[in-house]
Structure formats: structure tokens, C-alpha cells
Design an enzyme around this catalytic site. Structure first.
Site, PDB file in Angstrom:
ATOM      1  N   TYR A 155       0.832  -1.210   0.000  1.00 43.73           N
ATOM      2  CA  TYR A 155       0.000   0.000   0.000  1.00 43.73           C
ATOM      3  C   TYR A 155       0.871   1.267   0.000  1.00 43.73           C
ATOM      4  O   TYR A 155       0.618   2.212  -0.766  1.00 43.73           O
ATOM      5  CB  TYR A 155      -0.893  -0.050   1.236  1.00 43.73           C
ATOM      6  N   LYS A 159       0.920   4.135  -2.773  1.00 42.94           N
ATOM      7  CA  LYS A 159       0.548   5.508  -2.433  1.00 42.94           C
ATOM      8  C   LYS A 159       1.715   6.482  -2.647  1.00 42.94           C
ATOM      9  O   LYS A 159       1.495   7.635  -3.028  1.00 42.94           O
ATOM     10  CB  LYS A 159       0.038   5.572  -0.990  1.00 42.94           C
TER      11      LYS A 159
HETATM   12  P1  NAP Z   1     -13.372   2.133   1.440  1.00 44.40           P
HETATM   13  O1  NAP Z   1     -14.391   2.670   2.367  1.00 44.40           O
HETATM   14  O2  NAP Z   1     -12.893   0.744   1.587  1.00 44.40           O
HETATM   15  O3  NAP Z   1     -13.918   2.351  -0.066  1.00 44.40           O
HETATM   16  C1  NAP Z   1     -13.135   1.972  -1.157  1.00 44.40           C
HETATM   17  C2  NAP Z   1     -13.855   2.313  -2.432  1.00 44.40           C
HETATM   18  O4  NAP Z   1     -13.035   1.899  -3.543  1.00 44.40           O
HETATM   19  C3  NAP Z   1     -15.190   1.581  -2.568  1.00 44.40           C
HETATM   20  O5  NAP Z   1     -16.137   2.438  -3.136  1.00 44.40           O
HETATM   21  C4  NAP Z   1     -14.854   0.431  -3.505  1.00 44.40           C
HETATM   22  O6  NAP Z   1     -15.945   0.023  -4.289  1.00 44.40           O
HETATM   23  C5  NAP Z   1     -13.812   1.085  -4.404  1.00 44.40           C
HETATM   24  N1  NAP Z   1     -12.977   0.103  -5.092  1.00 44.40           N
HETATM   25  C6  NAP Z   1     -12.081  -0.748  -4.535  1.00 44.40           C
HETATM   26  N2  NAP Z   1     -11.525  -1.528  -5.480  1.00 44.40           N
HETATM   27  C7  NAP Z   1     -12.096  -1.164  -6.656  1.00 44.40           C
HETATM   28  C8  NAP Z   1     -11.959  -1.613  -7.993  1.00 44.40           C
HETATM   29  N3  NAP Z   1     -11.107  -2.607  -8.330  1.00 44.40           N
HETATM   30  N4  NAP Z   1     -12.689  -1.023  -8.959  1.00 44.40           N
HETATM   31  C9  NAP Z   1     -13.556  -0.020  -8.637  1.00 44.40           C
HETATM   32  N5  NAP Z   1     -13.753   0.433  -7.396  1.00 44.40           N
HETATM   33  C10 NAP Z   1     -13.035  -0.134  -6.406  1.00 44.40           C
HETATM   34  O7  NAP Z   1     -12.054   3.025   1.473  1.00 44.40           O
HETATM   35  P2  NAP Z   1     -11.840   4.558   1.861  1.00 44.40           P
HETATM   36  O8  NAP Z   1     -11.318   4.590   3.227  1.00 44.40           O
HETATM   37  O9  NAP Z   1     -13.021   5.364   1.494  1.00 44.40           O
HETATM   38  O10 NAP Z   1     -10.613   4.899   0.891  1.00 44.40           O
HETATM   39  C11 NAP Z   1     -10.768   5.694  -0.274  1.00 44.40           C
HETATM   40  C12 NAP Z   1      -9.381   6.126  -0.729  1.00 44.40           C
HETATM   41  O11 NAP Z   1      -8.764   6.862   0.325  1.00 44.40           O
HETATM   42  C13 NAP Z   1      -8.462   4.954  -1.030  1.00 44.40           C
HETATM   43  O12 NAP Z   1      -7.620   5.274  -2.113  1.00 44.40           O
HETATM   44  C14 NAP Z   1      -7.647   4.829   0.231  1.00 44.40           C
HETATM   45  O13 NAP Z   1      -6.404   4.222   0.004  1.00 44.40           O
HETATM   46  C15 NAP Z   1      -7.508   6.297   0.622  1.00 44.40           C
HETATM   47  N6  NAP Z   1      -7.178   6.498   2.020  1.00 44.40           N
HETATM   48  C16 NAP Z   1      -8.005   6.068   3.018  1.00 44.40           C
HETATM   49  C17 NAP Z   1      -7.633   6.281   4.335  1.00 44.40           C
HETATM   50  C18 NAP Z   1      -8.498   5.862   5.492  1.00 44.40           C
HETATM   51  O14 NAP Z   1      -8.045   5.965   6.641  1.00 44.40           O
HETATM   52  N7  NAP Z   1      -9.716   5.411   5.280  1.00 44.40           N
HETATM   53  C19 NAP Z   1      -6.422   6.903   4.629  1.00 44.40           C
HETATM   54  C20 NAP Z   1      -5.603   7.325   3.586  1.00 44.40           C
HETATM   55  C21 NAP Z   1      -6.003   7.124   2.277  1.00 44.40           C
HETATM   56  P3  NAP Z   1     -16.770  -1.384  -4.025  1.00 44.40           P
HETATM   57  O15 NAP Z   1     -17.071  -1.447  -2.571  1.00 44.40           O
HETATM   58  O16 NAP Z   1     -17.965  -1.223  -4.891  1.00 44.40           O
HETATM   59  O17 NAP Z   1     -15.869  -2.485  -4.484  1.00 44.40           O
END
Ligand code: NAP
Length: 248
Positions: A155, A159
Site C-alpha cells: 500500500y 501511495k
Molecule cells: P473504502 O471505504 O474501503 O472504499 C473503497 C472504495 O473503492 C469503494 O467504493 C470500492 O468500491 C472502491 N474500489 C475498490 N476496489 C475497486 C476496484 N477494483 N474497482 C472499482 N472500485 C473499487 O475506502 P476509503 O477509506 O473510502 O478509501 C478511499 C481512498 O482513500 C483509497 O484510495 C484509500 O487508500 C484512501 N485512504 C483512506 C484512508 C483511510 O483511513 N480510510 C487513509 C488514507 C487514504 P466497491 O465497494 O464497490 O468495491
């Protein structure tokens, strides 16, 4: 309204941060196209919620890892909405494991989704941006790509890759009046962080000066600023949204 009649494409908006970004930008008048992979009912309900705000919205089931499917999705989106102005690369997954136990598939899936997904979508979207000499891209990255995190080599590599990609592309596309920026999120309350072990969460919380995890809406507001004309001289930047956790 900051984004009236702009067409925005967001990857992975069925849940979490992507969903919050879709709602935040829609409230500013933007039309929203987004994709999802597994969460169909959540995607459908978001589409309805967005339409109820009086904007056009379209959910599509597209795997961000599939170069050709993504390219078609961009083409269809442009036909449906009559153009494209803003791209948000948000879709991401984690498959955490100590490197000595990490299997090749978990390495590859994380790189394919988090980094190649950004290539697939951006590659398809920028052709139109270059032709219209206007466009705006925000990539969602993580503090893990800046300071690293144990058990996240896959990851963190993806990133950190997004940060390099953002800066290289910002240099490449500035001449076409296209801005490219990134938002590096810290610990945000979504499905991605909900299963972290309590002891680990408490350890992290102690290190966050604001004393709490972030909310998806708090990331979405920074994205809104970056894609708006309020940020028209910000380019190639990585804005950290982590409550002070990683400040230098
Ligand atoms: P999340 O709640 O797990 O949601 C992830 C989203 O990505 C879901 O809508 C999922 O869709 C979609 N997704 C995953 N694989 C996919 C694929 N192969 N094709 C199309 N859609 C896909 O995650 P989140 O926390 O909102 O994270 C969103 C972004 O922020 C990510 O890039 C993550 O790395 C980044 N981020 C998150 C955090 C944190 O603490 N949460 C921190 C830093 C960065 P489905 O469910 O429909 O598969």
C-alpha cells in the site's frame, strides 16, 4: 455554487471517502459520474441521493484495474454528460501483511488497484482535458506513502507512487491549463479502518494531536477546494489531512 455544471468523474465512490467527495461536489452543483465494483446497492442509493440534490448522476460497475473497461467508461461518461471537467482518483484497497509473509497476489492486487488504477483512469481522461485546454485532477493518496507504515509495504509503495505520478503529471500538463494535485489522508473513519485492532487504534490516537480519527467529509472538503477555482494556482501539491499525525 463553486462547481455549477462541471462534470466530475470519481473512482470508487460507493462507500467511504469517495462517497463523501461525490456528495460534497454535488452540493456545489457538479454532475457526478462514479464507479464501484462490489457494492452495487450502496452505489445505487448514492446515485439516487445525488440526483435528489438536483444534479445529474451516474453509477457504473467498472473494475478500475481493467484498462479497456475504464477507457470505455470514460468515453461513455463524456457522451452521457456532454463532457468532462474534473477527475478524482479515489478507489483503493488494503491487503496488510508483514512483507516476509506477503504473497505475490496481495502485492499485485494492491498495486493494480491503487496505482495502475490511477494510470488507467487518468490516461483515458486527459486526452479530452488536453484538447479542451482545461482540466483538474485530484489523486487520493495516504500518509502511508509519505512516512510508511509497518505491514503496508504494498500500500505504501502504491501511495508513494501516486505522489510521484501526481508531481510528474503536474509538470507535464501545466502547459495545457490542467492542474494535478493529491490529498494524503491520515486515519479516516471508513470501512478501510474499521477492522483495525483496538490496541493499534488507541496507539495511533495518542499520536494524533487532534485526538481523533478524521471523517470522510473532512477529506472531501479539501478535495472541493482543490478542484475549485479558489485553488487555481495550486499545482503538483500534496495536501496532508491527518489531524497533525505526521507533521514535520
Ligand atoms: P473504502 O471505504 O474501503 O472504499 C473503497 C472504495 O473503492 C469503494 O467504493 C470500492 O468500491 C472502491 N474500489 C475498490 N476496489 C475497486 C476496484 N477494483 N474497482 C472499482 N472500485 C473499487 O475506502 P476509503 O477509506 O473510502 O478509501 C478511499 C481512498 O482513500 C483509497 O484510495 C484509500 O487508500 C484512501 N485512504 C483512506 C484512508 C483511510 O483511513 N480510510 C487513509 C488514507 C487514504 P466497491 O465497494 O464497490 O468495491
Amino acid at each position: 455554487m463553486l462547481l455549477k455544471d462541471r462534470v466530475v468523474l470519481i473512482s470508487g465512490a460507493s462507500r467511504g471517502i469517495g462517497r463523501a467527495i461525490a456528495l460534497e461536489l454535488a452540493r456545489e452543483g457538479a454532475d457526478i459520474a462514479f464507479n464501484y465494483l462490489k457494492s452495487k446497492s450502496q452505489a445505487q442509493s448514492l446515485e439516487e441521493e445525488l440526483k435528489a440534490l438536483g444534479i445529474r448522476a451516474r453509477a457504473s460497475c467498472v473494475d478500475i484495474c481493467d484498462f479497456y473497461a475504464v477507457s470505455n467508461w470514460v468515453k461513455e461518461t463524456k457522451e452521457f454528460f456532454g463532457g468532462l471537467d474534473i477527475l478524482i482518483n479515489n478507489a483503493g484497497i488494503i491487503k496488510d501483511m508483514a512483507l516476509m509473509f506477503m504473497d505475490r497476489q496481495d502485492w499485485q492486487e494492491v498495486l493494480d488497484t491503487n496505482l495502475s488504477g490511477v494510470f488507467n483512469l487518468t490516461r483515458a481522461a486527459i486526452i479530452g482535458f488536453i484538447k479542451q485546454k482545461k482540466g483538474n485532477i485530484v489523486n487520493i493518496t495516504s500518509i502511508s506513502g509519505i512516512v510508511g507504515a509497518a505491514r503496508q509495504t504494498n500500500y505504501a509503495a502504491a501511495k508513494a507512487g501516486i505522489i510521484g505520478f501526481t508531481k510528474a503529471l503536474a509538470r507535464e500538463l501545466g502547459v495545457y491549463n490542467i492542474r494535478v494535485n493529491a490529498v494524503a489522508a491520515g486515519f479516516i473513519e471508513t470501512d478501510m479502518t474499521k477492522d483495525l485492532k483496538e490496541a493499534y487504534k488507541n496507539e495511533i490516537l495518542k499520536q494524533i494531536p487532534l485526538g481523533r480519527f478524521g471523517r470522510p467529509e473532512e477529506v472531501a472538503k479539501v478535495v472541493k477546494f482543490l478542484v475549485s477555482d479558489e485553488a487555481q494556482y495550486i499545482n503538483g501539491e500534496v495536501i496532508v489531512v491527518d489531524g497533525g499525525l505526521t507533521m514535520a
